[in-house]
Design a protein around this motif. Structure first.
Motif, PDB file in Angstrom:
ATOM      1  N   ASP A  85     -13.149  -3.408   0.313  1.00 11.99           N
ATOM      2  CA  ASP A  85     -12.081  -2.558  -0.240  1.00 11.99           C
ATOM      3  C   ASP A  85     -10.871  -2.565   0.690  1.00 11.99           C
ATOM      4  O   ASP A  85      -9.722  -2.585   0.241  1.00 11.99           O
ATOM      5  CB  ASP A  85     -12.585  -1.119  -0.424  1.00 11.99           C
TER       6      ASP A  85
ATOM      7  N   GLN B  80      -9.057  -5.796   0.187  1.00  9.78           N
ATOM      8  CA  GLN B  80      -8.251  -5.786  -1.036  1.00  9.78           C
ATOM      9  C   GLN B  80      -7.055  -4.851  -0.926  1.00  9.78           C
ATOM     10  O   GLN B  80      -5.965  -5.185  -1.372  1.00  9.78           O
ATOM     11  CB  GLN B  80      -9.133  -5.413  -2.234  1.00  9.78           C
TER      12      GLN B  80
ATOM     13  N   LYS C 191     -17.239 -10.630  -0.348  1.00 13.63           N
ATOM     14  CA  LYS C 191     -17.566  -9.219  -0.194  1.00 13.63           C
ATOM     15  C   LYS C 191     -18.659  -9.036   0.853  1.00 13.63           C
ATOM     16  O   LYS C 191     -18.563  -8.201   1.751  1.00 13.63           O
ATOM     17  CB  LYS C 191     -18.064  -8.708  -1.558  1.00 13.63           C
TER      18      LYS C 191
ATOM     19  N   ASP D  25      -6.912   1.604   6.081  1.00 13.50           N
ATOM     20  CA  ASP D  25      -7.300   0.670   5.019  1.00 13.50           C
ATOM     21  C   ASP D  25      -6.782  -0.749   5.272  1.00 13.50           C
ATOM     22  O   ASP D  25      -6.508  -1.507   4.347  1.00 13.50           O
ATOM     23  CB  ASP D  25      -6.816   1.179   3.657  1.00 13.50           C
TER      24      ASP D  25
ATOM     25  N   MET E 260     -15.455   3.957   2.460  1.00 15.43           N
ATOM     26  CA  MET E 260     -14.757   2.753   1.988  1.00 15.43           C
ATOM     27  C   MET E 260     -15.496   1.496   2.450  1.00 15.43           C
ATOM     28  O   MET E 260     -15.801   1.322   3.626  1.00 15.43           O
ATOM     29  CB  MET E 260     -13.332   2.742   2.564  1.00 15.43           C
TER      30      MET E 260
END
Lengths: 288, 259
Positions: free
Chosen positions: B5, B8, B188, B165, B1
């Motif tokens: 990501d 988000q 990013k 996450d 990952m």
């Protein structure tokens, strides 16, 4: 907790020049320094006699850590601690190594804070002074480590701490490790405090971000210099968030005093006497 | 990952918020309001309840469910009164030596006029200051966004856990990108550079445990509940001295300097 974008940009070229000339009064042979506020040309010798405060408009020039120490500590009493302790690039942040090299060249310091032991008005104390020309006094792991060590040292020796804050906050280039310095320094301040020791925090222009949200706001007594910008978020960040212009004087020392977050505003020319007086009031012998 | 990501995913619609965790983990939750100084900040939810039979204090930053609720809760950006409400509950927890569970999910402390007027920086500093020596176990879980000082004000704890996450950072990737490259769209790239993922933070020793997102999708979150119960029981068994020494040492050792 931003670093550079927490301060307003210089309003004009003159102010910009003024900011860059902050070390000017200290350079021998530099005869005049222009005031970034009223633009008066001050003879360097006169400015120096006024503790780098413009005699015409009372604007407080931003001063280096070494100048601050010279203004505060009794002559020849300052003993620097951990002078070589320095930050590395712990998260391999792009271009940070280069940035550290240029910050060291620009400031003549290895990191953004100078710490040590001295006497102020004949009273032994620990002292830290942040360095504005080193990445705007931002707090990375070295700054956090030096401040934490100083409070631990002061605790060990039962000494008061006097700290001069000038910082844009946590240093972005050291990522989460910078953020953790807020907790680390806070822990050391708390232990020093719980043992009955005094900490006088002096907030100078600017004190923002993660430094405001940690040791700058943890003093037993908090003093500010006139006109200093003191806040958590920088004015531009707030303006972007709320989409409106901020009033003149917002987050300035006078505003912060009115809101109840500093104890007093003190002209730099009176500051050392004021601090010495406070140290004297807290002398352990005085209470016996 | 990839790092971004996680950023988000942390902000994704429908992600479990603090109240979802409370509903799943805590039996008989009683919400307690207000900071006794200024007001009641809906961005912070605080109260008491039972975690697998153990009385606990729970403090969470709540982003809200539907749009009106999100607006009411200021999208989980707390004002000083939110942090002071949390502090009041922490002090009460200490009085009864009741473990504290903090659920962190905020893009950051609110940057507004009122927040500055009421001392946002001071409020965050005071929470950390008191948490450092709070004589009861404290465990914080970063369940979504760990936005800088606004997150840390609830995360000076004996252990900090993080959803796999989630992210936890000194600055938002957008903020970093706009400072570095004057271009927030390069977030990013900035996210990668900031090393803000759970894996990064575990490697740095900033967090003690990574929570599998699958664990919080199950009804009742049984494995997370069991892990929390185990950890809080373990810290409850320590003396005050051992507890505070360990908490101090955890933060004291975080560095990256050379002599």
């Amino acid at each position: 907790m931003l670093t550079r974008n927490l301060f307003r940009r210089p309003r004009n070229k003159l102010e910009d020049a003024g900011a860059n000339s902050m070390a000017r009064p200290e350079i021998p042979g530099q005869l005049y320094a222009s005031c970034p506020n009223c633009k008066a040309m001050n003879p360097a010798e006169e400015l120096s006699r006024h503790a780098d405060v413009c005699p015409k408009c009372q604007h407080h020039f931003r001063v280096s850590a070494r100048r601050r120490i010279a203004l505060t500590a009794d002559e020849n009493t300052f003993q620097e601690l951990w002078p070589t302790l320095r930050g590395v690039n712990p998260i391999a942040f792009p271009d940070y190594d280069k940035k550290l090299v240029s910050a060291r060249e620009q400031s003549n310091e290895v990191e953004a804070v100078v710490v040590g032991e001295c006497q102020i008005g004949g009273i032994p104390a620990c002292l830290f002074a942040m360095e504005p020309s080193f990445m705007m006094g931002s707090m990375g792991t070295a700054v956090g480590e030096k401040i934490a060590r100083l409070f631990e040292y002061a605790l060990e020796k039962s000494l008061p701490v006097v700290g001069f804050c000038v910082s844009g906050g946590a240093r972005m280039q050291e990522g989460i490790l910078s953020l953790m310095q807020m907790a680390k320094t806070t822990g050391a301040v708390k232990r020093h405090s719980d043992a009955g020791n005094l900490y006088v925090a002096v907030l100078t222009d600017p004190t923002t971000g993660g430094v405001t949200a940690s040791f700058a706001m943890e003093g037993d007594i908090t003093i500010s210099e006139p006109g200093a910008l003191i806040g958590f978020a920088g004015p531009r960040v707030i303006e972007q968030t709320i989409r409106q212009k901020l009033a003149e004087g917002f987050q300035r020392a006078e505003f912060v005093l009115e809101k109840g977050f500093v104890d007093m505003i003190c002209d730099r020319r009176d500051l050392t006497d004021r601090i010495a007086g406070l140290l004297k009031l807290h002398r352990r012998e005085a209470q016996e | 990952m990839k790092a971004y990501d996680s950023v988000q995913a942390s902000r994704a619609k429908g992600r479990p918020t603090a109240l979802t965790y409370i509903a799943n983990l805590i039996d008989g939750f009683v919400e307690l309001h207000g900071d006794r100084r200024f007001g009641d900040d809906p961005a912070v939810v605080a109260g008491l309840g039972w975690l697998a039979g153990m009385p606990v204090t729970v403090i969470g930053i709540e982003k809200g469910s539907d749009t009106p609720d999100k607006v009411r809760r200021n999208f989980g950006s707390a004002n000083p009164e939110g942090y002071r409400k949390a502090l009041r509950q922490m002090k009460l927890a200490e009085k009864f030596r009741r473990p504290v569970l903090c659920l962190v999910d905020t893009s950051g402390a609110f940057c507004g006029i009122g927040a500055e007027e009421r001392g946002q920086g001071q409020a965050i500093a005071e929470n950390m200051y008191e948490l450092m020596t709070l004589k009861t176990p404290v465990l914080s879980v970063v369940i979504g966004e760990g936005g800088s000082g606004g997150a840390l004000a609830l995360a000076v704890a004996d252990e900090v856990w993080m959803l796999q996450d989630a992210y936890y950072s000194v600055i938002s990737p957008e903020g970093a990108a706009s400072i570095l490259w004057k271009d927030a769209k390069r977030a990013k790239e900035a996210a990668e550079s900031l090393r803000l993922t759970a894996k990064d933070l575990f490697e740095f020793g900033v967090i003690e445990r990574i929570v599998d997102p699958a664990d919080v999708k199950q009804k009742g979150m049984p494995s997370l509940k069991a892990a929390l119960f185990e950890a809080l029981s373990r810290y409850s068994a320590l003396s005050d001295g051992e507890l505070l020494e360990g908490r101090y040492a955890k933060f004291r050792k975080i560095g990256g300097t050379e002599a």
